[in-house]
Structures are given as structure tokens and as C-alpha cells.
Design an enzyme around this catalytic site. Sequence first.
Site, mmCIF file in Angstrom:
data_model
loop_
_atom_site.group_PDB
_atom_site.id
_atom_site.type_symbol
_atom_site.label_atom_id
_atom_site.label_comp_id
_atom_site.label_asym_id
_atom_site.label_seq_id
_atom_site.Cartn_x
_atom_site.Cartn_y
_atom_site.Cartn_z
ATOM 1 N N LYS A 264 5.790 -3.439 -6.734
ATOM 2 C CA LYS A 264 5.534 -3.400 -5.297
ATOM 3 C C LYS A 264 4.946 -4.735 -4.868
ATOM 4 O O LYS A 264 3.947 -5.195 -5.436
ATOM 5 C CB LYS A 264 4.533 -2.279 -5.038
HETATM 6 C C1 E4P Z 1 2.917 3.600 0.298
HETATM 7 O O1 E4P Z 1 3.490 3.178 -0.671
HETATM 8 C C2 E4P Z 1 1.473 3.558 0.475
HETATM 9 O O2 E4P Z 1 0.879 3.730 -0.774
HETATM 10 C C3 E4P Z 1 0.948 4.653 1.359
HETATM 11 O O3 E4P Z 1 1.970 5.463 1.856
HETATM 12 C C4 E4P Z 1 -0.049 4.207 2.372
HETATM 13 O O4 E4P Z 1 -0.488 5.338 3.104
HETATM 14 P P1 E4P Z 1 -1.796 5.317 4.028
HETATM 15 O O5 E4P Z 1 -1.477 4.515 5.252
HETATM 16 O O6 E4P Z 1 -2.055 6.740 4.342
HETATM 17 O O7 E4P Z 1 -2.876 4.663 3.210
#
Ligand code: E4P
Length: 217
Positions: A83
Site C-alpha cells: 500500500k
Molecule cells: C483503507 O484501506 C483504510 O485502511 C481505511 O478504510 C480507512 O478508514 P477510516 O477513514 O475509517 O480510518
Amino acid sequence: MKFFVDTADTDAIAELNDLGMVDGVTTNPSLIFKSGRDIKEVTKQICDMVSGPVSAETVALDADGMIAEGRELAKIADNITIKVPLTWAGLKACKVLSGEGRMVNVTLCFSANQALLAAKAGATFISPFIGRLDDLNLDGMDLIEEIRTIYDNYDFETEILAASIRSVNHMKEAALIGADVATAPPNVIKAMANHALTDKGLDAFLKDWEKTGQKIL
Ligand code: E4P
């Protein structure tokens, strides 16, 4: 629509995985912090449990740093997805890492133009953050819709991974629009099973059943 679980909580992943609800997992530095565990150790445990893609996030800000961290994280297991953030450096890292045949998830996407760049850089997944746009009184689902249209216009193979999902309605709307994947916290996936009329109907059935005086077992 594929379901990824957005957590580093291995017990929660195991419960959903036993039901066949886990097509993959996404983590991020905040979720690793929340788990209180070492990133490599917990990610390895998740990769051993789940056969689908498991996203592990880099933390360097420059492309070379992201590439080095991505290669290191990829050593954890074959199903690691690296990522990287949607910055210019992240796009450079995406291009190099995807060119090496690795899965790359470009995260922190908040615009259709960013998603277009990620697809051109060879991203396996683009992660538009719905909830964080909603938090600003914008409609995160509009972004999913725009990216779907653009990717379909040009047959991009990058999968739309609807992220920052906060509610069961987000799951339904992402599926209606045609997101390829939605990543959600375990409690949101479990809440999809709930309906007040199911509870009410079950209660009425059980009351009547009691009146019959019968037993099945
Ligand atoms: C996605 O890969 C992220 O880890 C996640 O969906 C972020 O979510 P949040 O905005 O609730 O922290």
C-alpha cells in the site's frame, strides 16, 4: 463485490473468514498501532489465515523509500499487497513495484483525477476513502461513481476498493455502483445481517412456538 476486512485484529478476521466473508484484508499504520503488535508478525499471521490480498502500508515519503519498504513487506508472504499513498512519490513507487509484478494498493484517494493517475501507474487497487469525504459534508459515493465511469470508459483493470466505510449503507451503495471491492471494519460487515423486522418476526415465531408445547430435539 469482494469483501476485504479493514483491521489487524486477527480474532475478528478469523471469525469472518470461517464464514467465507473474507476475500482479503487491509491494514494501515493506525490499525497496526491499534493492534499493539509488530507489523511483520501480525501481517504474517493474517497472510497465513487469508488466501486473498493482504494490504500492508509503507510509511516512507519518498519513492525510493516506499519501494524499499514495499519490497521488504512483500517478503512476508506471496499475498502481500503493497500500500502506497496517492502522492507523486507514491505513483512513482506504484509504477516500479507493479512493474516488478507485485500487487499495489494506492491509498488515500480523494479525487477522480488521482484515481486516473493511479490506474495509469499500474495500481492493482485504488482506495477512495468514502467516510472521510462524508466527514467533510461531501458525498464519498459520488467519487466511487466517478471512478467507476472513468475506469469503464477506458477499460482500466485497476480494481476500485471502496475504503473508509463506516456504515451498512456504504456497503450497499458501493455494491450498487459496482465497486470491485469494499473494505470495512468487522462490525460493519456483521451489522449487514441485522434488520429490525427479522428480530420482530423471530420474536413472534418463538412466542407462537412456545404455545404449541412442541420440541424439535
Ligand atoms: C483503507 O484501506 C483504510 O485502511 C481505511 O478504510 C480507512 O478508514 P477510516 O477513514 O475509517 O480510518
